[in-house]
Design a protein around this motif. Structure first.
Motif, PDB file in Angstrom:
ATOM      1  N   ALA A 307     -54.471 -50.894   4.973  1.00 41.47           N
ATOM      2  CA  ALA A 307     -54.453 -52.344   4.766  1.00 41.47           C
ATOM      3  C   ALA A 307     -53.159 -52.921   5.308  1.00 41.47           C
ATOM      4  N   LEU A 308     -53.208 -54.204   5.658  1.00 43.10           N
ATOM      5  CA  LEU A 308     -52.042 -54.926   6.169  1.00 43.10           C
ATOM      6  C   LEU A 308     -51.629 -56.028   5.209  1.00 43.10           C
ATOM      7  N   VAL A 309     -50.320 -56.163   4.997  1.00 46.04           N
ATOM      8  CA  VAL A 309     -49.761 -57.357   4.367  1.00 46.04           C
ATOM      9  C   VAL A 309     -48.835 -57.986   5.392  1.00 46.04           C
ATOM     10  N   VAL A 310     -49.201 -59.140   5.880  1.00 45.06           N
ATOM     11  CA  VAL A 310     -48.398 -59.843   6.885  1.00 45.06           C
ATOM     12  C   VAL A 310     -47.664 -60.982   6.195  1.00 45.06           C
ATOM     13  N   ILE A 311     -46.343 -60.958   6.294  1.00 43.35           N
ATOM     14  CA  ILE A 311     -45.503 -61.970   5.660  1.00 43.35           C
ATOM     15  C   ILE A 311     -45.187 -63.057   6.669  1.00 43.35           C
ATOM     16  N   GLY A 312     -45.513 -64.279   6.332  1.00 47.27           N
ATOM     17  CA  GLY A 312     -45.259 -65.401   7.218  1.00 47.27           C
ATOM     18  C   GLY A 312     -43.945 -66.081   6.900  1.00 47.27           C
ATOM     19  N   TYR A 313     -42.971 -65.918   7.785  1.00 44.93           N
ATOM     20  CA  TYR A 313     -41.669 -66.576   7.639  1.00 44.93           C
ATOM     21  C   TYR A 313     -41.639 -67.742   8.623  1.00 44.93           C
ATOM     22  N   ASN A 314     -41.958 -68.933   8.109  1.00 42.68           N
ATOM     23  CA  ASN A 314     -42.052 -70.121   8.961  1.00 42.68           C
ATOM     24  C   ASN A 314     -43.032 -69.924  10.117  1.00 42.68           C
ATOM     25  N   ASP A 315     -44.036 -69.084   9.916  1.00 38.95           N
ATOM     26  CA  ASP A 315     -45.087 -68.881  10.915  1.00 38.95           C
ATOM     27  C   ASP A 315     -46.326 -69.631  10.438  1.00 38.95           C
ATOM     28  N   PRO A 316     -46.809 -70.605  11.190  1.00 39.57           N
ATOM     29  CA  PRO A 316     -47.943 -71.408  10.738  1.00 39.57           C
ATOM     30  C   PRO A 316     -49.272 -70.657  10.750  1.00 39.57           C
ATOM     31  N   GLU A 328     -55.326 -54.313  18.048  1.00 46.19           N
ATOM     32  CA  GLU A 328     -54.475 -53.422  18.833  1.00 46.19           C
ATOM     33  C   GLU A 328     -54.578 -51.973  18.364  1.00 46.19           C
ATOM     34  N   PHE A 329     -54.879 -51.786  17.059  1.00 48.72           N
ATOM     35  CA  PHE A 329     -54.961 -50.435  16.495  1.00 48.72           C
ATOM     36  C   PHE A 329     -56.326 -50.225  15.830  1.00 48.72           C
ATOM     37  N   PRO A 330     -57.368 -50.120  16.627  1.00 46.42           N
ATOM     38  CA  PRO A 330     -58.723 -50.013  16.074  1.00 46.42           C
ATOM     39  C   PRO A 330     -58.958 -48.724  15.293  1.00 46.42           C
ATOM     40  N   GLN A 331     -58.094 -47.715  15.467  1.00 43.73           N
ATOM     41  CA  GLN A 331     -58.262 -46.455  14.767  1.00 43.73           C
ATOM     42  C   GLN A 331     -57.860 -46.541  13.293  1.00 43.73           C
ATOM     43  N   TRP A 332     -57.125 -47.578  12.926  1.00 42.63           N
ATOM     44  CA  TRP A 332     -56.732 -47.736  11.519  1.00 42.63           C
ATOM     45  C   TRP A 332     -57.958 -47.982  10.634  1.00 42.63           C
ATOM     46  N   PRO A 333     -57.986 -47.408   9.443  1.00 37.62           N
ATOM     47  CA  PRO A 333     -58.994 -47.823   8.471  1.00 37.62           C
ATOM     48  C   PRO A 333     -58.945 -49.328   8.194  1.00 37.62           C
ATOM     49  N   ALA A 334     -57.752 -49.900   8.246  1.00 32.58           N
ATOM     50  CA  ALA A 334     -57.608 -51.349   8.029  1.00 32.58           C
ATOM     51  C   ALA A 334     -58.378 -52.136   9.072  1.00 32.58           C
ATOM     52  N   ALA A 335     -58.380 -51.640  10.310  1.00 31.75           N
ATOM     53  CA  ALA A 335     -59.103 -52.321  11.386  1.00 31.75           C
ATOM     54  C   ALA A 335     -60.611 -52.166  11.205  1.00 31.75           C
ATOM     55  N   GLU A 336     -61.034 -50.969  10.806  1.00 29.15           N
ATOM     56  CA  GLU A 336     -62.457 -50.726  10.606  1.00 29.15           C
ATOM     57  C   GLU A 336     -63.039 -51.633   9.519  1.00 29.15           C
ATOM     58  N   ASN A 337     -62.210 -51.909   8.499  1.00 25.84           N
ATOM     59  CA  ASN A 337     -62.687 -52.690   7.356  1.00 25.84           C
ATOM     60  C   ASN A 337     -62.152 -54.117   7.331  1.00 25.84           C
ATOM     61  N   ASN A 338     -61.361 -54.483   8.373  1.00 26.90           N
ATOM     62  CA  ASN A 338     -60.773 -55.822   8.447  1.00 26.90           C
ATOM     63  C   ASN A 338     -60.013 -56.161   7.163  1.00 26.90           C
ATOM     64  N   THR A 339     -59.142 -55.240   6.754  1.00 30.73           N
ATOM     65  CA  THR A 339     -58.454 -55.347   5.471  1.00 30.73           C
ATOM     66  C   THR A 339     -57.026 -55.842   5.673  1.00 30.73           C
ATOM     67  N   TYR A 340     -56.808 -57.095   5.377  1.00 31.08           N
ATOM     68  CA  TYR A 340     -55.457 -57.651   5.471  1.00 31.08           C
ATOM     69  C   TYR A 340     -55.337 -58.858   4.549  1.00 31.08           C
ATOM     70  N   VAL A 341     -54.085 -59.207   4.251  1.00 33.32           N
ATOM     71  CA  VAL A 341     -53.794 -60.421   3.511  1.00 33.32           C
ATOM     72  C   VAL A 341     -52.483 -60.984   4.047  1.00 33.32           C
ATOM     73  N   THR A 342     -52.373 -62.296   4.093  1.00 32.28           N
ATOM     74  CA  THR A 342     -51.123 -62.939   4.510  1.00 32.28           C
ATOM     75  C   THR A 342     -50.463 -63.549   3.288  1.00 32.28           C
ATOM     76  N   LEU A 343     -49.174 -63.295   3.177  1.00 27.51           N
ATOM     77  CA  LEU A 343     -48.408 -63.788   2.027  1.00 27.51           C
ATOM     78  C   LEU A 343     -47.084 -64.357   2.506  1.00 27.51           C
ATOM     79  N   SER A 344     -46.345 -64.928   1.579  1.00 23.85           N
ATOM     80  CA  SER A 344     -45.035 -65.488   1.916  1.00 23.85           C
ATOM     81  C   SER A 344     -44.056 -65.223   0.782  1.00 23.85           C
TER      82      SER A 344
END
Length: 369
Positions: A307-316, A328-344
């Motif tokens: 899974a990915l946690v992407v932190i937005g620092y003044n990124d819209p 970019e990394f389709p081999q990740w389980p995160a990519a296979e399941n589209n598992t991410y969240v954006t936080l700040s």
């Protein structure tokens, strides 16, 4: 686009908001129930929760600061943080701020980003570190200056020192774990310490304790549900309880702070405590001894990321960055399941860590909540 070099340097140097150690005992030895906090802060005379009355004396990073009354002219330095300004707002103290330099442009708390943007800035010409130089600081006539770390009071960098501020009647405060530049040991308990210290300084300890209790209750509820679900799944599958938790990559969106392709990957700090409470673990915790890991594309590609946690620092649009990584990394389980969240701001030192715990847990264990 990458963060420009001065801003990146300021962020890297002062991201004690994520994790910086003050050379003090861990919270379980001298923390919430004792006279000393995890940041080396000690409250003298009536240290009980919700104390009232002045004077209040704190020993903060080696200096005693005595408050005869609640501060009314507060300056909040940048330090690539929003912990301090968010804590003041959460305690209902926004009207005490005469100059604020903290802003991420985003927040998980409805209305917070707008409230921060509406605060006075003092009309200051900032220095190369995007913060308040000495003469401008003294001209603001503060009675309290908040800094993320010692860096904000370093004379060599053109800032007003704590002694210089004291000479003009201003107290100063360095946030938990900001005494030293060793960003590795901060936990959610440090967010509570910041709330408690501000509660004592401004004589609103009851408000601080209510916020802390509510946060602890919410985090415990999420953690208990995730743990119960994991144990139940383990029993049904006939597997041991100690199964490896989902491996999470935490990084800043569109930011470069080192020489490799991935230099804004978080390795240590408060994010790891948040991940653990949400039933996950940092996939790159062992990649660095410091807060950030400066990683090659090959290292990132070779790591299983659930899974990915992407932190937005003044990124819209941090979601666009997350989707780019998954592609970019389709081999990740995160990519296979589209598992991410954006936080700040909920991923940092500050009053809203319970929101990050819930959002990360919802991503990792949607069937548990």
């Amino acid at each position: 686009m990458p963060m420009n070099r001065p801003a990146a340097a300021a962020l890297a140097a002062t991201l004690c908001l994520l994790t910086a150690a003050c050379g003090s005992p861990p919270a379980d030895q001298a923390g919430e129930n004792g006279d000393h906090g995890a940041d080396g802060t000690r409250t003298e005379a009536a240290d009980a929760a919700g104390r009232t009355g002045y004077p209040v004396t704190l020993e903060n990073c080696g200096q005693k600061q005595t408050f005869e009354k609640a501060p009314s002219r507060v300056v909040v330095m940048n330090g690539a943080s929003v912990a301090e300004v968010s804590t003041l707002l959460a305690l209902g103290l926004g009207d005490r701020i005469v100059a604020n330099q903290q802003s991420y442009g985003r927040s998980e708390v409805p209305g917070r980003a707008a409230a921060i943007k509406a605060l006075p800035t003092g009309d200051i010409k900032l220095n190369e570190a995007y913060d308040i130089p000495r003469e401008a600081m003294l001209g603001l006539r503060p009675d309290l200056v908040l800094s993320v770390s010692r860096y904000g009071f370093d004379e060599k960098n053109g800032f007003a020192t704590r002694d210089q501020l004291k000479q003009v009647g201003a107290n100063s405060y360095i946030s938990p774990q900001g005494c030293d530049d060793d960003p590795a040991r901060m936990t959610v308990a440090d967010s509570y310490r910041l709330l408690r210290d501000m509660g004592r300084i401004f004589d609103v300890g009851d408000r601080a304790e209510k916020l802390i209790a509510a946060s602890e209750k919410k985090i415990a509820a999420v953690s208990d549900k995730v743990k119960a679900k994991a144990e139940g799944n383990g029993k049904m599958a006939g597997t041991p309880r100690g199964r490896k938790p989902p491996q999470v990559m935490v990084l800043f969106s569109n930011m470069a702070m080192g020489g490799n392709d991935f230099s804004s990957v978080v390795s240590k700090g408060i994010v790891n405590d948040i991940l653990a409470k949400a039933g996950g673990a940092n996939a790159f915790e062992s990649a660095s001894r410091t807060t950030f890991a400066d990683l090659s594309k090959e290292k990132v590609a070779a790591t299983d990321v659930d899974a990915l946690v992407v932190i937005g620092y003044n990124d819209p649009n941090p979601a666009a960055y997350a989707k780019k990584l998954l592609k970019e990394f389709p081999q990740w389980p995160a990519a296979e399941n589209n598992t991410y969240v954006t936080l700040s701001d909920s991923m940092y030192l500050g009053p809203s860590n319970d929101l990050a715990v819930r959002k990360v847990a919802e991503m990792l264990h949607p069937d548990a909540l």
